[in-house]
Motif scaffolding. Structure first.
Motif, short mmCIF file in Angstrom:
data_model
loop_
_atom_site.label_atom_id
_atom_site.label_comp_id
_atom_site.label_asym_id
_atom_site.label_seq_id
_atom_site.Cartn_x
_atom_site.Cartn_y
_atom_site.Cartn_z
N ARG A 72 0.77 -1.41 0.46
CA ARG A 72 -0.18 -0.34 0.17
C ARG A 72 0.95 1.05 0.22
O ARG A 72 2.69 1.28 0.41
CB ARG A 72 -1.04 0.32 1.24
N ASP A 73 0.31 2.22 -0.52
CA ASP A 73 0.94 3.59 -0.82
C ASP A 73 -0.08 4.32 0.09
O ASP A 73 -0.69 4.95 -0.41
CB ASP A 73 1.46 4.02 -2.25
N ASN A 74 0.33 5.28 1.31
CA ASN A 74 -0.09 5.87 2.28
C ASN A 74 -0.40 7.23 1.82
O ASN A 74 -1.40 7.85 2.03
CB ASN A 74 -0.22 5.63 3.31
N ALA A 75 0.81 7.29 1.37
CA ALA A 75 0.60 8.82 0.40
C ALA A 75 0.07 9.26 -0.03
O ALA A 75 -0.66 10.38 -0.54
CB ALA A 75 2.60 8.79 0.31
N ASN A 76 -0.47 8.01 -0.78
CA ASN A 76 -1.57 8.30 -2.13
C ASN A 76 -2.58 7.84 -2.06
O ASN A 76 -3.24 7.52 -2.88
CB ASN A 76 -0.81 7.87 -3.90
N ASP A 77 -3.11 7.05 -1.25
CA ASP A 77 -4.15 6.31 -0.94
C ASP A 77 -4.76 5.46 -1.80
O ASP A 77 -6.08 5.16 -2.71
CB ASP A 77 -5.53 7.92 -1.12
N THR A 78 -3.30 4.26 -2.05
CA THR A 78 -3.11 3.10 -3.19
C THR A 78 -2.97 1.77 -2.31
O THR A 78 -2.12 1.69 -1.75
CB THR A 78 -2.53 3.34 -4.39
N LEU A 79 -3.47 1.06 -3.15
CA LEU A 79 -3.55 -0.33 -2.23
C LEU A 79 -3.45 -0.68 -3.74
O LEU A 79 -3.59 -1.08 -5.07
CB LEU A 79 -4.84 -1.46 -1.68
N TYR A 80 -1.48 -2.26 -3.27
CA TYR A 80 -2.02 -2.87 -4.96
C TYR A 80 -1.65 -4.12 -3.81
O TYR A 80 -1.90 -5.54 -3.47
CB TYR A 80 -0.49 -2.85 -5.67
N LEU A 81 -1.76 -5.80 -5.78
CA LEU A 81 -1.03 -6.42 -5.00
C LEU A 81 -1.42 -6.79 -6.57
O LEU A 81 -1.39 -7.22 -7.90
CB LEU A 81 -2.85 -7.61 -5.32
N GLN A 82 0.27 -7.41 -6.24
CA GLN A 82 1.39 -8.23 -7.43
C GLN A 82 0.82 -9.67 -7.61
O GLN A 82 1.21 -10.51 -6.47
CB GLN A 82 2.47 -8.31 -7.03
N MET A 83 0.63 -10.12 -8.71
CA MET A 83 -0.04 -11.56 -8.63
C MET A 83 1.23 -12.31 -9.81
O MET A 83 1.60 -11.39 -10.68
CB MET A 83 -1.12 -11.31 -9.38
N ASP A 84 1.44 -13.09 -9.55
CA ASP A 84 2.87 -13.66 -10.58
C ASP A 84 2.77 -15.28 -10.26
O ASP A 84 1.86 -15.73 -10.30
CB ASP A 84 4.27 -13.62 -9.87
N SER A 85 3.43 -15.46 -11.12
CA SER A 85 2.66 -17.45 -11.65
C SER A 85 1.91 -17.50 -11.45
O SER A 85 1.05 -18.40 -10.75
CB SER A 85 3.79 -17.86 -10.69
N LEU A 86 0.74 -17.02 -12.64
CA LEU A 86 -0.26 -17.23 -12.57
C LEU A 86 -1.04 -18.19 -12.84
O LEU A 86 -0.27 -19.00 -13.75
CB LEU A 86 -1.26 -15.81 -12.99
N ARG A 87 -1.66 -18.95 -12.40
CA ARG A 87 -2.61 -19.92 -12.50
C ARG A 87 -4.09 -19.79 -13.20
O ARG A 87 -4.39 -18.98 -12.81
CB ARG A 87 -2.54 -21.09 -11.75
N PRO A 88 -4.59 -20.57 -14.35
CA PRO A 88 -6.42 -21.20 -14.53
C PRO A 88 -6.98 -21.04 -13.05
O PRO A 88 -8.18 -19.71 -13.18
CB PRO A 88 -6.37 -22.31 -15.19
N GLU A 89 -6.43 -21.56 -12.15
CA GLU A 89 -7.17 -21.79 -10.50
C GLU A 89 -7.27 -20.36 -10.50
O GLU A 89 -8.18 -19.90 -8.96
CB GLU A 89 -7.23 -22.61 -9.89
N ASP A 90 -6.54 -18.99 -10.89
CA ASP A 90 -6.23 -17.65 -10.24
C ASP A 90 -7.49 -16.73 -10.89
O ASP A 90 -8.33 -15.38 -10.01
CB ASP A 90 -4.80 -17.45 -10.23
N SER A 91 -8.37 -17.75 -11.88
CA SER A 91 -9.43 -17.10 -12.52
C SER A 91 -10.38 -16.37 -12.03
O SER A 91 -11.11 -17.53 -10.46
CB SER A 91 -9.78 -17.38 -14.08
#
Length: 129
Positions: A72-91
């Motif tokens: 998260r970036d509290n200075a800019n009120d933003t939340l992130y989710l980095q998703m790597d090695s994605l799989r079909p079941e992550d859909s």
């Protein structure tokens, strides 16, 4: 006006990466525990990751550890989710959510989905094999 706006979803092949963003507005972002949830068709909504208000503690679903990162970036009120090695079941449709924090430890203890009162509209992630 309180608002959570997700972006960054899309279609990707298995093994690829996506970075989701949640832009928050209308409330004091740095006092809230934030989380990502997801829901696939025909399945219940489930917790993906959570992060404490100050960003010091995190929680991940056991099946996702090592592949996803929440920040998260509290200075800019933003939340992130980095998703790597994605799989079909992550859909799934991915949602960000917020709840007032009691403590960092409590935020990271478990997902407590029913306690999240602020929700975004979601962003779709599709992973093809």
């Amino acid at each position: 006006q309180v608002r959570l706006l997700e972006s960054g979803g899309g279609s990707v092949q298995a093994g690829g990466s996506l970075r989701l963003t949640c832009a928050a507005s209308g409330y004091t972002f740095n006092r809230y525990c934030m989380a990502w949830f997801r829901q696939a068709p025909g399945k219940e909504r489930e917790g993906v990751a959570a992060i404490s208000a100050g960003g010091t503690m995190t929680l991940f679903a056991d099946s996702l550890k090592g592949r996803f990162t929440i920040s998260r970036d509290n200075a800019n009120d933003t939340l992130y989710l980095q998703m790597d090695s994605l799989r079909p079941e992550d859909s799934a449709m991915y949602y960000c959510a917020a709840r007032p924090q009691v403590s960092a430890r409590e935020c990271a203890a478990d997902f407590r989905m029913s306690e999240y009162r602020l929700w975004g509209q979601g962003t779709q992630v599709t992973v093809s094999s």
